[in-house]
Design an enzyme around this catalytic site. Structure first.
Site, mmCIF file in Angstrom:
data_model
loop_
_atom_site.group_PDB
_atom_site.id
_atom_site.type_symbol
_atom_site.label_atom_id
_atom_site.label_comp_id
_atom_site.label_asym_id
_atom_site.label_seq_id
_atom_site.Cartn_x
_atom_site.Cartn_y
_atom_site.Cartn_z
ATOM 1 N N GLY A 29 -17.279 29.217 16.426
ATOM 2 C CA GLY A 29 -17.809 30.583 16.321
ATOM 3 C C GLY A 29 -18.765 30.904 17.445
ATOM 4 O O GLY A 29 -19.062 30.058 18.304
ATOM 5 N N THR A 31 -22.013 31.566 17.286
ATOM 6 C CA THR A 31 -23.308 30.879 17.205
ATOM 7 C C THR A 31 -23.161 29.462 17.752
ATOM 8 O O THR A 31 -23.989 28.991 18.556
ATOM 9 C CB THR A 31 -23.819 30.856 15.745
ATOM 10 O OG1 THR A 31 -23.605 32.139 15.163
ATOM 11 C CG2 THR A 31 -25.301 30.521 15.681
ATOM 12 N N ALA A 83 -21.912 30.233 9.796
ATOM 13 C CA ALA A 83 -21.347 30.679 8.518
ATOM 14 C C ALA A 83 -21.218 32.194 8.546
ATOM 15 O O ALA A 83 -21.895 32.877 9.324
ATOM 16 C CB ALA A 83 -22.232 30.249 7.352
ATOM 17 N N GLY A 95 -14.963 30.632 7.766
ATOM 18 C CA GLY A 95 -13.554 30.834 8.091
ATOM 19 C C GLY A 95 -13.275 32.155 8.764
ATOM 20 O O GLY A 95 -12.121 32.484 9.039
ATOM 21 N N GLU A 103 -13.280 22.603 9.571
ATOM 22 C CA GLU A 103 -14.729 22.670 9.321
ATOM 23 C C GLU A 103 -15.070 21.971 8.006
ATOM 24 O O GLU A 103 -16.056 21.237 7.912
ATOM 25 C CB GLU A 103 -15.184 24.134 9.273
ATOM 26 C CG GLU A 103 -15.119 24.807 10.641
ATOM 27 C CD GLU A 103 -15.384 26.311 10.611
ATOM 28 O OE1 GLU A 103 -15.681 26.853 11.680
ATOM 29 O OE2 GLU A 103 -15.282 26.925 9.547
#
Ligand code: 5RP
Length: 217
Positions: A29, A31, A83, A95, A103
């Site tokens: 992701g 982040t 998340a 997800g 993950e």
């Protein structure tokens, strides 16, 4: 601070948890992308990383961090991941980036799960973010009908194939009052590979970028 600056700040704060760790689990992701950028400074100090997606693998390699196979490294000390939603109980929806199965595997195989989020991800009850469910392609319609029976509205994430060659249903309008129970129920639908509720194995630490500080939960 912008949302992206908050993501960068929590990613930097997660470096505290990888001191003296030789192999790190790395999520997926935007982040985590910042976290991988910071890992470049640890080149030579860490043996490598176990990656949760082809996207993170490519980025890790680009910054010079060796990518290792989970099967050859055993239990990991630390796993760092973002998340889509996280509660005060450290239960999560994950997800949004489609990498939920790998993950969840890395989370299960890690002693410490460090979740890094900006404050927009913090919720009291999971479910506003459509719940991703990875599904074997031939089971897509069957699983969708079963999810409707649970009160959700599944939407096929068209044109997306996961790293495991499966499809994703994003389930809208679920009120996830008991995340552990719903995780078990959805996992038990035949054809489901993984549900994006991470409650049976929650995070151990949540770092939240809020204002100009990072709060540890
Ligand atoms: C990917 C994930 C990500 O952790 C989640 O979507 C958060 O992403 P971002 O850091 O881009 O907000 O679960 O499958």
């Amino acid at each position: 601070m912008t949302q992206d600056e908050l993501k960068q700040k929590v990613a930097q704060a997660a470096l505290h948890y990888i001191k003296d760790v030789s192999i790190i689990g790395v999520g997926t992701g935007s982040t985590v992308k910042h976290f991988i950028d910071y890992l470049a400074d640890f080149k030579g100090q860490i043996e490598g990383a176990v990656s949760s997606s082809e996207m993170s693998t490519a980025h890790l390699k680009k910054v010079g961090i060796p990518v290792l196979d989970l099967n050859s490294v055993g239990t990991l000390d630390v796993y760092v991941d973002g998340a889509d939603e996280v509660t005060p109980h450290k239960h999560m929806i994950k997800g949004g980036g489609g990498a939920l199965t790998r993950e969840k595997i890395i989370g299960a195989a890690s002693k410490q799960f460090v979740c890094i989020v900006d404050e927009t991800k913090c919720v009291d009850v999971l479910g506003k973010f459509p719940l991703p469910v990875e599904v074997i392609p031939m089971a897509r319609s069957y699983v969708a009908r079963e999810l409707v029976k649970l009160g959700g509205q599944p939407v096929w994430r068209e044109n997306v194939i996961t790293d495991n060659h499966n499809v994703i249903l994003d389930v809208h309008n679920l009120d996830i009052i008991d995340p552990i129970k719903l995780e078990q129920i959805i996992n038990n639908i035949t054809g489901v590979v993984t549900v994006g509720i991470f409650a049976m194995r929650p995070a151990d630490v949540v770092l939240v970028g809020k204002g100009d500080e990072v709060i540890t939960r």
